[in-house]
Write a protein that holds these residues in place. Structure first.
Motif, PDB file in Angstrom:
ATOM      1  N   ARG A   1     -63.315  28.580 -19.476  1.00  0.00           N
ATOM      2  CA  ARG A   1     -63.490  27.128 -19.549  1.00  0.00           C
ATOM      3  C   ARG A   1     -62.387  26.383 -18.788  1.00  0.00           C
ATOM      4  O   ARG A   1     -62.518  25.182 -18.520  1.00  0.00           O
ATOM      5  CB  ARG A   1     -63.531  26.661 -21.003  1.00  0.00           C
ATOM      6  CG  ARG A   1     -64.741  27.181 -21.768  1.00  0.00           C
ATOM      7  CD  ARG A   1     -64.763  26.649 -23.189  1.00  0.00           C
ATOM      8  NE  ARG A   1     -65.000  25.213 -23.224  1.00  0.00           N
ATOM      9  CZ  ARG A   1     -66.200  24.640 -23.281  1.00  0.00           C
ATOM     10  NH1 ARG A   1     -67.291  25.397 -23.293  1.00  0.00           N
ATOM     11  NH2 ARG A   1     -66.315  23.328 -23.332  1.00  0.00           N
TER      12      ARG A   1
ATOM     13  N   VAL B   1     -62.437  26.034 -12.491  1.00  0.00           N
ATOM     14  CA  VAL B   1     -63.233  25.013 -11.793  1.00  0.00           C
ATOM     15  C   VAL B   1     -63.768  25.614 -10.491  1.00  0.00           C
ATOM     16  O   VAL B   1     -63.502  25.108  -9.396  1.00  0.00           O
ATOM     17  CB  VAL B   1     -62.395  23.742 -11.526  1.00  0.00           C
ATOM     18  CG1 VAL B   1     -62.189  22.954 -12.803  1.00  0.00           C
ATOM     19  CG2 VAL B   1     -61.034  24.066 -10.891  1.00  0.00           C
TER      20      VAL B   1
ATOM     21  N   LYS C   1     -65.393  23.791  -7.150  1.00  0.00           N
ATOM     22  CA  LYS C   1     -65.309  22.338  -7.233  1.00  0.00           C
ATOM     23  C   LYS C   1     -64.426  21.824  -6.098  1.00  0.00           C
ATOM     24  O   LYS C   1     -63.669  22.573  -5.482  1.00  0.00           O
ATOM     25  CB  LYS C   1     -64.727  21.899  -8.575  1.00  0.00           C
ATOM     26  CG  LYS C   1     -65.527  22.341  -9.787  1.00  0.00           C
ATOM     27  CD  LYS C   1     -66.912  21.732  -9.827  1.00  0.00           C
ATOM     28  CE  LYS C   1     -67.625  22.083 -11.126  1.00  0.00           C
ATOM     29  NZ  LYS C   1     -69.019  21.547 -11.146  1.00  0.00           N
TER      30      LYS C   1
ATOM     31  N   LEU D   1     -55.204  23.577  -9.512  1.00  0.00           N
ATOM     32  CA  LEU D   1     -56.655  23.443  -9.346  1.00  0.00           C
ATOM     33  C   LEU D   1     -57.191  24.500  -8.390  1.00  0.00           C
ATOM     34  O   LEU D   1     -58.271  25.058  -8.604  1.00  0.00           O
ATOM     35  CB  LEU D   1     -56.995  22.038  -8.855  1.00  0.00           C
ATOM     36  CG  LEU D   1     -56.781  20.920  -9.883  1.00  0.00           C
ATOM     37  CD1 LEU D   1     -56.871  19.552  -9.214  1.00  0.00           C
ATOM     38  CD2 LEU D   1     -57.802  21.011 -11.014  1.00  0.00           C
TER      39      LEU D   1
ATOM     40  N   ALA E   1     -57.442  27.757 -10.002  1.00  0.00           N
ATOM     41  CA  ALA E   1     -58.586  27.774 -10.917  1.00  0.00           C
ATOM     42  C   ALA E   1     -59.920  27.755 -10.187  1.00  0.00           C
ATOM     43  O   ALA E   1     -60.967  27.744 -10.828  1.00  0.00           O
ATOM     44  CB  ALA E   1     -58.505  26.598 -11.881  1.00  0.00           C
TER      45      ALA E   1
ATOM     46  N   LEU F   1     -55.106  20.445 -15.375  1.00  0.00           N
ATOM     47  CA  LEU F   1     -56.197  21.422 -15.315  1.00  0.00           C
ATOM     48  C   LEU F   1     -57.054  21.366 -16.572  1.00  0.00           C
ATOM     49  O   LEU F   1     -58.287  21.417 -16.502  1.00  0.00           O
ATOM     50  CB  LEU F   1     -55.634  22.827 -15.115  1.00  0.00           C
ATOM     51  CG  LEU F   1     -56.672  23.951 -15.044  1.00  0.00           C
ATOM     52  CD1 LEU F   1     -57.664  23.716 -13.901  1.00  0.00           C
ATOM     53  CD2 LEU F   1     -55.976  25.300 -14.887  1.00  0.00           C
TER      54      LEU F   1
ATOM     55  N   SER G   1     -60.999  20.400 -16.185  1.00  0.00           N
ATOM     56  CA  SER G   1     -61.890  21.549 -16.321  1.00  0.00           C
ATOM     57  C   SER G   1     -62.831  21.401 -17.514  1.00  0.00           C
ATOM     58  O   SER G   1     -62.684  20.493 -18.343  1.00  0.00           O
ATOM     59  CB  SER G   1     -61.048  22.809 -16.501  1.00  0.00           C
ATOM     60  OG  SER G   1     -60.429  22.812 -17.784  1.00  0.00           O
TER      61      SER G   1
END
Length: 262
Positions: free
Chosen positions: A5, A8, A11, A30, A33, A229, A233
């Motif tokens: 979870r 990202v 994205k 980011l 992730a 984050l 997210s």
């Protein structure tokens, strides 16, 4: 897994003030992730260094040097993201700041400048980004506010007023953009960035600030980028219109300027 979870994947994010400090750390977080990132700040060399760190994660970075004190330049970053990556999902409005000064030395022009740099730029980018987010799967905006938008201290009038405005802007924008775009903010405490170089490099000042902070330390940029984050997210998917206080537990400034009574 719950850790998924916090990802990202694929994205696209825009991060302002991304050349160093909280902005750079947030952009790299980011990317780690799974996001591609548009980086913007004044200094291209710094942005290139951050872009190299993002490339090392296997993600892409697009560098846009710009004076983000001009809201039009901030707004243009939304189009830059769509042109480069074909979409826009996440915005981190990190650029901002104002030098402390006494009330009688803060004229209306300085106050308006603080508002423009800390609030108008965030609004310009958020407003420009919203149509691109709505054309896709929705999105998330994270605004970097400050503990000084909540507590009081001499010398912080312009900065604190602007950051308080950004905090309430966050709540109002969240209401307007729900349910498909989430808008949250972080009220940041003292963090070891270039803005605190004088303090961090002075053992006496640093010790004084640490003792005045309940967690007894100055924050690290990763303390804030991890919070960014979380809010950007799916881990933060049930939060909007909130201001998270990542400030070490402060209930008052941990750096006083010793301004005398008038």
């Amino acid at each position: 897994m719950i850790l998924d979870r916090f990802l990202v994947p694929d994205k696209v994010a825009v991060v302002t003030g991304a050349g160093r400090g909280i902005g750079a750390a947030s952009a790299v977080a980011l990317a780690e992730a799974g996001a591609d990132v548009v980086l913007s700040a004044r200094t291209e060399e710094q942005l290139r260094d951050v872009a190299a760190r993002i490339a090392a994660t296997g993600r892409r970075a697009h560098v846009v040097p710009a004076d983000l004190s001009d809201p039009a330049n901030a707004a243009a970053l939304a189009d830059a993201a769509v042109a480069e990556f074909g979409r826009l999902d996440l915005v981190v409005n990190n650029v901002g700041g104002t030098m402390p000064r006494p009330l009688l030395e803060t004229d209306h022009e300085l106050l308006e400048e603080a508002f423009r740099f800390n609030v108008s730029t965030a609004h310009a980018l958020t407003r420009a980004a919203a149509p691109a987010m709505l054309a896709g799967e929705g999105g998330a905006v994270v605004n970097i506010s400050s503990v000084m938008g909540r507590v009081t201290g001499r010398g912080y009038l312009a900065y604190g007023t602007a950051k308080a405005a950004l905090a309430h802007y966050t709540r109002l924008a969240a209401a307007d953009l729900a349910p498909r775009i989430r808008v949250n903010a972080i009220a940041v405490g003292s963090v070891a960035t270039s803005a605190l170089e004088v303090v961090v490099g002075n053992d006496e000042l640093r010790t004084r600030m640490e003792r005045a902070t309940p967690l007894r330390r100055i924050g690290e940029v990763e303390d804030i980028s991890a919070t960014v984050l979380f809010l950007a997210s799916p881990a933060g998917a049930y939060l909007t219109g909130k201001v998270l206080e990542a400030d070490g537990g402060l209930q008052a400034p941990n750096l006083e300027f010793g301004l005398p009574d008038l």
